[in-house]
Design a protein around this motif. Structure first.
Motif, PDB file in Angstrom:
ATOM      1  N   GLY A 218       0.787  -1.237   0.000  1.00 48.85           N
ATOM      2  CA  GLY A 218       0.000   0.000   0.000  1.00 48.85           C
ATOM      3  C   GLY A 218       0.817   1.286   0.000  1.00 48.85           C
ATOM      4  N   ILE A 297      -7.243   3.863   1.797  1.00 43.31           N
ATOM      5  CA  ILE A 297      -6.733   2.828   2.717  1.00 43.31           C
ATOM      6  C   ILE A 297      -7.001   3.248   4.164  1.00 43.31           C
ATOM      7  CG2 ILE A 297      -4.630   1.724   3.617  1.00 43.31           C
ATOM      8  CD1 ILE A 297      -3.511   1.838   0.726  1.00 43.31           C
ATOM      9  N   LEU A 307      -8.636  -4.713   2.919  1.00 41.21           N
ATOM     10  CA  LEU A 307      -7.591  -3.919   2.267  1.00 41.21           C
ATOM     11  C   LEU A 307      -7.110  -4.578   0.969  1.00 41.21           C
ATOM     12  CD1 LEU A 307      -5.401  -2.533   5.195  1.00 41.21           C
ATOM     13  CD2 LEU A 307      -7.197  -1.406   3.906  1.00 41.21           C
TER      14      LEU A 307
END
Length: 364
Positions: A218, A297, A307
């Protein structure tokens, strides 16, 4: 620049009426003719289009993404049970680290990238894409085909009783939207209404959601899908819960796509480029973690949501045994010779070999 949103409802209503009224074959509504011309013009100029189809709801998309989040959250050893490398990964799961972005292996694309203004250049991938993908065939398969590995039986993971119904339901709805757009584009290009859809019959259409693990990958700048074009006819996406898709317009401008709730994004692939002798060109795009992705996120963490970034993607294809060649007046294009006749299945196999999905783990 914002992409226009085309509401398919007026065309679908007129089309249904035409099919009921014997003898009324031509589109005689000037407003719908203009709408069809807008579809073809937008696809040619931008390589992308946003549509609203009353048959495809946000709830349908959510149901599909909910199930795919659950699947991608399963351990890698479970997901690998659905891996079929000997079928060129054209059914079942493709693990992360397999598919190679075209921009890493195509010297012609690399030359174009170097010539781009810095602000329009794509992110540079470090290697194969760190995304998973699931391939699910949608629609009837041909009983006789030279390309069996492109038309293999689907793979259903254990523990998902709703799998087939959810995949088929969403897949058929998105194919219906593509068929409407394909008819409208054909009319707009001055071709017969079924110029494209007749070639799509029994095509190896693929519902092909990706799963990208934002918990592991991420960080801003991570490339989930390196700069590439799609090898199929048209690609359609439902809205993802995490942004990150960038596309390149025909003029070279880079644009982050924002898909409104309840809308679908359509992108041009290499097969429509072939059929229109380059009047439409295959749209270039990438998926990257941006600051908007990292904001999403944070919100997902606060709301205790998954996620995994799931793309609700379907690849619509020309039938494997059909011939790709410029259609109608496009055959007279000065660059038509750049698009020589080739069997669609043969073309697909050539393209899959370049991006590491065919031949790397043994042939059939």
């Amino acid at each position: 620049m914002e992409l226009p949103v085309i509401d398919l409802a007026p065309y679908l209503e007129k089309s249904a009426k035409c099919s009921r009224e014997v003898g009324e074959k031509k589109l005689d509504d000037p407003n719908l003719q203009k709408l069809c011309e807008e579809v073809s013009r937008t696809l040619a100029q931008t390589g992308a289009l946003l549509v609203k189809d009353p048959r495809c709801s946000a709830q349908d998309n959510d149901r599909f993404i909910d199930m795919m989040e659950k699947y991608f959250q399963r351990p890698p050893q479970f997901k690998r049970l659905q891996e079929r490398p000997h079928l060129h990964y054209q059914v079942g799961v493709t693990p992360e680290g397999v598919e190679v972005p075209r921009s890493l292996v195509d010297e012609e694309i690399q030359g174009k990238l170097r010539a781009m203004p810095k602000e329009f250049q794509p992110s540079t991938p470090m290697g194969p894409d760190p995304k998973w993908r699931y391939m699910w065939r949608v629609g009837p398969r041909p009983s006789n085909t030279r390309f069996q590995e492109l038309n293999a039986e689907p793979v259903i993971p254990e523990g998902f009783p709703e799998w087939k119904d959810t995949m088929d339901s969403w897949g058929y709805k998105m194919i219906s939207a593509i068929e409407a757009v394909a008819e409208m584009a054909a009319i707009g290009f001055g071709l017969p209404k079924d110029a494209f859809t007749s070639l799509m019959k029994q095509g190896p259409h693929l519902l092909a959601p990706t799963g990208s693990d934002l918990q592991r990958y991420g960080q801003e700048g991570t490339v989930f899908a390196g700069y590439h074009y799609d090898l199929n006819f048209l690609t359609i996406h439902g809205r993802s819960r995490f942004p990150g898709l960038n596309i390149w317009l025909r003029n070279g401008q880079k644009m982050e796509v924002k898909v409104p709730i309840g809308c679908l994004l359509i992108q041009t692939g290499k097969q429509i480029e072939w059929l229109t002798a380059g009047d439409c060109i295959a749209g270039m795009h990438e998926v990257v973690v941006t600051n908007r992705t990292t904001d999403a996120i944070k919100l997902a963490l606060q709301q205790d949501r998954s996620l995994w970034r799931v793309s609700s993607t379907l690849f619509a294809h020309i039938a494997s045994d059909a011939v790709l060649k410029p259609l109608g007046h496009f055959a007279g294009s000065p660059i038509a010779s750049n698009y020589p006749p080739i069997c669609a299945g043969e073309f697909v196999e050539q393209e899959l070999a370049v991006i590491n999905l065919k031949g790397n783990k043994g042939e059939l």
